[in-house]
Design a protein around this motif. Structure first.
Motif, PDB file in Angstrom:
ATOM      1  N   ILE A  12       0.839  -1.206   0.000  1.00  0.00           N
ATOM      2  CA  ILE A  12       0.000   0.000   0.000  1.00  0.00           C
ATOM      3  C   ILE A  12       0.870   1.251   0.000  1.00  0.00           C
ATOM      4  O   ILE A  12       0.595   2.209  -0.733  1.00  0.00           O
ATOM      5  CB  ILE A  12      -0.972  -0.015   1.197  1.00  0.00           C
ATOM      6  CG1 ILE A  12      -2.023  -1.105   0.989  1.00  0.00           C
ATOM      7  CG2 ILE A  12      -1.638   1.353   1.386  1.00  0.00           C
ATOM      8  CD1 ILE A  12      -2.926  -1.342   2.174  1.00  0.00           C
ATOM      9  N   GLU A  13       1.929   1.260   0.794  1.00  0.00           N
ATOM     10  CA  GLU A  13       2.835   2.410   0.827  1.00  0.00           C
ATOM     11  C   GLU A  13       3.525   2.601  -0.519  1.00  0.00           C
ATOM     12  O   GLU A  13       3.695   3.732  -0.976  1.00  0.00           O
ATOM     13  CB  GLU A  13       3.869   2.232   1.934  1.00  0.00           C
ATOM     14  CG  GLU A  13       3.292   2.394   3.318  1.00  0.00           C
ATOM     15  CD  GLU A  13       4.292   2.100   4.417  1.00  0.00           C
ATOM     16  OE1 GLU A  13       5.455   1.749   4.114  1.00  0.00           O
ATOM     17  OE2 GLU A  13       3.909   2.208   5.601  1.00  0.00           O
ATOM     18  N   THR A  16       0.991   4.097  -2.900  1.00  0.00           N
ATOM     19  CA  THR A  16       0.784   5.503  -2.541  1.00  0.00           C
ATOM     20  C   THR A  16       1.914   6.361  -3.078  1.00  0.00           C
ATOM     21  O   THR A  16       1.678   7.434  -3.649  1.00  0.00           O
ATOM     22  CB  THR A  16       0.680   5.649  -1.012  1.00  0.00           C
ATOM     23  OG1 THR A  16      -0.387   4.833  -0.535  1.00  0.00           O
ATOM     24  CG2 THR A  16       0.415   7.090  -0.612  1.00  0.00           C
ATOM     25  N   HIS A  17       3.146   5.886  -2.938  1.00  0.00           N
ATOM     26  CA  HIS A  17       4.307   6.623  -3.454  1.00  0.00           C
ATOM     27  C   HIS A  17       4.234   6.755  -4.975  1.00  0.00           C
ATOM     28  O   HIS A  17       4.484   7.829  -5.525  1.00  0.00           O
ATOM     29  CB  HIS A  17       5.590   5.914  -3.038  1.00  0.00           C
ATOM     30  CG  HIS A  17       6.823   6.563  -3.589  1.00  0.00           C
ATOM     31  ND1 HIS A  17       7.269   7.777  -3.141  1.00  0.00           N
ATOM     32  CD2 HIS A  17       7.672   6.170  -4.561  1.00  0.00           C
ATOM     33  CE1 HIS A  17       8.353   8.110  -3.816  1.00  0.00           C
ATOM     34  NE2 HIS A  17       8.622   7.150  -4.682  1.00  0.00           N
ATOM     35  N   LYS A  20       1.585   9.322  -5.923  1.00  0.00           N
ATOM     36  CA  LYS A  20       2.048  10.689  -5.667  1.00  0.00           C
ATOM     37  C   LYS A  20       3.015  11.151  -6.749  1.00  0.00           C
ATOM     38  O   LYS A  20       3.004  12.315  -7.141  1.00  0.00           O
ATOM     39  CB  LYS A  20       2.716  10.783  -4.301  1.00  0.00           C
ATOM     40  CG  LYS A  20       1.740  10.779  -3.157  1.00  0.00           C
ATOM     41  CD  LYS A  20       2.451  10.885  -1.831  1.00  0.00           C
ATOM     42  CE  LYS A  20       1.490  10.839  -0.668  1.00  0.00           C
ATOM     43  NZ  LYS A  20       2.180  10.884   0.625  1.00  0.00           N
TER      44      LYS A  20
END
Length: 53
Positions: A12-13, A16-17, A20
């Protein structure tokens, strides 16, 4: 069970990165689309073609 949760959190991280990092490009594409709509220069009947990404 804890390792699965850690792996999911890491994925998930990572997503997300990646999202972005893509936002400036997406915002520019949306802005261009809105400008074309305002000027009336969008193709009314776009031609279907294969997509090679």
């Amino acid at each position: 069970m804890g390792a699965k949760k850690d792996k999911l959190t890491a994925q998930i991280e990572d997503l997300t990165h990646k999202m972005k990092s893509q936002m400036p490009r997406i915002k520019k594409e949306i802005w261009i689309y809105e400008q074309k709509v305002a000027m009336g220069t969008l193709t009314k009947k776009p031609k279907v073609s294969p997509q090679f990404n």
